[in-house]
Design a protein around this motif. Structure first.
Motif, mmCIF file in Angstrom:
data_model
loop_
_atom_site.group_PDB
_atom_site.id
_atom_site.type_symbol
_atom_site.label_atom_id
_atom_site.label_comp_id
_atom_site.label_asym_id
_atom_site.label_seq_id
_atom_site.Cartn_x
_atom_site.Cartn_y
_atom_site.Cartn_z
ATOM 1 N N LEU A 37 0.796 -1.228 0.000
ATOM 2 C CA LEU A 37 0.000 0.000 0.000
ATOM 3 C C LEU A 37 0.828 1.278 0.000
ATOM 4 C CD1 LEU A 37 -2.551 -1.207 2.680
ATOM 5 C CD2 LEU A 37 -2.801 -1.279 0.200
ATOM 6 N N GLY A 38 2.124 1.185 0.114
ATOM 7 C CA GLY A 38 2.969 2.376 0.103
ATOM 8 C C GLY A 38 4.341 2.070 0.652
ATOM 9 N N THR A 39 5.129 3.142 0.862
ATOM 10 C CA THR A 39 6.478 2.992 1.385
ATOM 11 C C THR A 39 6.748 4.058 2.434
ATOM 12 O OG1 THR A 39 7.430 4.421 -0.313
ATOM 13 C CG2 THR A 39 7.408 2.056 -0.772
ATOM 14 N N TYR A 40 7.753 3.789 3.274
ATOM 15 C CA TYR A 40 8.249 4.760 4.239
ATOM 16 C C TYR A 40 9.755 4.618 4.276
ATOM 17 C CZ TYR A 40 9.323 7.127 8.583
ATOM 18 O OH TYR A 40 9.860 7.971 9.516
ATOM 19 N N ASP A 41 10.482 5.717 3.928
ATOM 20 C CA ASP A 41 11.941 5.713 3.906
ATOM 21 C C ASP A 41 12.446 6.728 4.924
ATOM 22 O OD1 ASP A 41 14.613 5.571 3.388
ATOM 23 O OD2 ASP A 41 14.463 6.043 1.252
ATOM 24 N N PRO A 42 12.952 6.270 6.070
ATOM 25 C CA PRO A 42 13.392 7.218 7.105
ATOM 26 C C PRO A 42 14.659 7.982 6.754
ATOM 27 C CG PRO A 42 13.873 4.972 7.770
ATOM 28 C CD PRO A 42 13.089 4.886 6.499
ATOM 29 N N HIS A 43 15.346 7.636 5.666
ATOM 30 C CA HIS A 43 16.590 8.300 5.296
ATOM 31 C C HIS A 43 16.394 9.486 4.353
ATOM 32 C CE1 HIS A 43 18.984 5.297 7.331
ATOM 33 N NE2 HIS A 43 18.227 4.365 6.780
ATOM 34 N N VAL A 44 15.168 9.777 3.959
ATOM 35 C CA VAL A 44 14.903 10.926 3.105
ATOM 36 C C VAL A 44 15.057 12.191 3.944
ATOM 37 C CG1 VAL A 44 13.133 12.094 1.734
ATOM 38 C CG2 VAL A 44 13.390 9.625 1.585
ATOM 39 N N GLY A 45 15.730 13.193 3.390
ATOM 40 C CA GLY A 45 16.013 14.419 4.134
ATOM 41 C C GLY A 45 14.776 15.211 4.514
ATOM 42 N N GLU A 46 13.820 15.313 3.617
ATOM 43 C CA GLU A 46 12.577 16.044 3.895
ATOM 44 C C GLU A 46 11.661 15.144 4.726
ATOM 45 O OE1 GLU A 46 11.392 19.075 3.049
ATOM 46 O OE2 GLU A 46 13.158 19.726 1.945
ATOM 47 N N SER A 63 -11.994 0.159 5.258
ATOM 48 C CA SER A 63 -13.450 -0.012 5.166
ATOM 49 C C SER A 63 -13.871 -1.462 5.339
ATOM 50 C CB SER A 63 -13.966 0.525 3.832
ATOM 51 O OG SER A 63 -13.532 -0.296 2.769
ATOM 52 N N VAL A 64 -12.991 -2.419 5.010
ATOM 53 C CA VAL A 64 -13.351 -3.829 5.174
ATOM 54 C C VAL A 64 -12.877 -4.390 6.510
ATOM 55 C CG1 VAL A 64 -13.493 -4.313 2.712
ATOM 56 C CG2 VAL A 64 -11.319 -4.646 3.885
ATOM 57 N N GLY A 65 -12.347 -3.528 7.387
ATOM 58 C CA GLY A 65 -12.047 -3.971 8.744
ATOM 59 C C GLY A 65 -10.583 -4.187 9.070
ATOM 60 N N ALA A 66 -9.660 -3.825 8.210
ATOM 61 C CA ALA A 66 -8.240 -3.983 8.528
ATOM 62 C C ALA A 66 -7.849 -2.989 9.616
ATOM 63 C CB ALA A 66 -7.387 -3.753 7.282
ATOM 64 N N GLN A 67 -6.986 -3.435 10.535
ATOM 65 C CA GLN A 67 -6.532 -2.582 11.630
ATOM 66 C C GLN A 67 -5.083 -2.146 11.375
ATOM 67 O OE1 GLN A 67 -8.396 -1.627 14.365
ATOM 68 N NE2 GLN A 67 -10.027 -2.497 13.115
ATOM 69 N N PRO A 68 -4.803 -0.841 11.395
ATOM 70 C CA PRO A 68 -3.415 -0.404 11.205
ATOM 71 C C PRO A 68 -2.605 -0.575 12.484
ATOM 72 C CG PRO A 68 -4.831 1.504 11.451
ATOM 73 C CD PRO A 68 -5.727 0.288 11.445
ATOM 74 N N SER A 69 -1.301 -0.810 12.332
ATOM 75 C CA SER A 69 -0.420 -0.841 13.497
ATOM 76 C C SER A 69 -0.278 0.587 14.025
ATOM 77 C CB SER A 69 0.947 -1.410 13.116
ATOM 78 O OG SER A 69 1.608 -0.523 12.233
ATOM 79 N N VAL A 74 -0.271 6.464 12.586
ATOM 80 C CA VAL A 74 0.255 7.833 12.601
ATOM 81 C C VAL A 74 0.481 8.320 11.169
ATOM 82 C CG1 VAL A 74 2.242 9.245 13.249
ATOM 83 C CG2 VAL A 74 1.286 7.628 14.881
ATOM 84 N N LEU A 75 1.068 7.469 10.323
ATOM 85 C CA LEU A 75 1.308 7.853 8.922
ATOM 86 C C LEU A 75 -0.002 8.103 8.183
ATOM 87 C CD1 LEU A 75 4.220 5.449 7.956
ATOM 88 C CD2 LEU A 75 4.352 7.881 8.492
ATOM 89 N N ILE A 76 -1.004 7.266 8.429
ATOM 90 C CA ILE A 76 -2.303 7.453 7.771
ATOM 91 C C ILE A 76 -2.952 8.756 8.255
ATOM 92 C CG2 ILE A 76 -4.638 6.534 7.568
ATOM 93 C CD1 ILE A 76 -3.371 3.714 7.632
ATOM 94 N N LYS A 77 -2.823 9.045 9.529
ATOM 95 C CA LYS A 77 -3.397 10.283 10.067
ATOM 96 C C LYS A 77 -2.732 11.509 9.442
ATOM 97 C CE LYS A 77 -4.169 12.747 14.387
ATOM 98 N NZ LYS A 77 -3.925 12.752 15.833
ATOM 99 N N LYS A 78 -1.406 11.443 9.236
ATOM 100 C CA LYS A 78 -0.683 12.582 8.676
ATOM 101 C C LYS A 78 -0.825 12.687 7.157
ATOM 102 C CE LYS A 78 3.069 13.116 12.009
ATOM 103 N NZ LYS A 78 4.529 13.101 12.167
ATOM 104 N N TYR A 79 -0.640 11.557 6.442
ATOM 105 C CA TYR A 79 -0.505 11.610 4.986
ATOM 106 C C TYR A 79 -1.597 10.877 4.222
ATOM 107 C CZ TYR A 79 4.086 12.913 6.672
ATOM 108 O OH TYR A 79 5.112 13.519 7.342
#
Length: 163
Positions: A37-46, A63-69, A74-79
């Motif tokens: 569903l996406g990526t997260y790279d902690p080494h990106v400067g921005e 919507s079908v009931g999946a629970q985020p970790s 936090v990432l879904i709330k922000k982005y």
């Protein structure tokens, strides 16, 4: 089957990044995924450009009931869709797409060669013109030399015929 949206660790030593995936709750962290569903790279400067999410698919899984970790929530709330940092993320991605300035602020600039002043340039041009013969003098000099070469030859011919 209960589905979790969580991060799957990828990359190499000291250069890790994460894929955000829909996975079975019982599968291991780096195990089989249902969908990426996406990526997260902690080494990106921005900071705001570190996460990239497929918002439509995340909304579907939620919507079908999946629970985020916790971290993915936090990432879904922000982005995610209607995220609090969505505008900042667009701006950060725009800055990253611009060409990078290759100058290093910590490195001192290389010394530039001193540029000659206009008065020095004019004097240098004047000296160069004095050293070179003018076109008129250059064109006259070979003609005079040719005449000088011809004169002794004519004198020799006259002497030879007189004898």
């Amino acid at each position: 089957m209960s589905v979790r949206i969580r991060m799957k660790k990828m990359g190499r030593s000291h250069r890790h990044f994460f894929r955000i995936c829909a996975m079975d709750k019982r599968s291991p962290r780096d195990g089989k995924v249902l969908e990426e569903l996406g990526t997260y790279d902690p080494h990106v400067g921005e900071t705001d450009a570190r996460a990239s999410l497929n918002k439509e698919r995340i909304d579907y899984w939620l919507s079908v009931g999946a629970q985020p970790s916790e971290n993915v929530a936090v990432l879904i709330k922000k982005y995610g869709t209607d995220g609090t940092h969505a505008d900042a993320q667009r701006e950060a991605l725009g800055r990253l797409s611009l060409p990078a300035d290759v100058s290093d602020p910590d490195m001192p600039e290389a010394p530039k060669p001193p540029e000659p002043e206009p008065a020095e340039e004019a004097a240098a041009e004047g000296e160069a013109s004095e050293d070179k013969p003018t076109d008129e003098a250059a064109s006259e000099a070979p003609a005079e030399e040719a005449k000088a070469d011809e004169a002794p030859a004519e004198e020799k011919k006259e002497e030879a015929s007189a004898e």
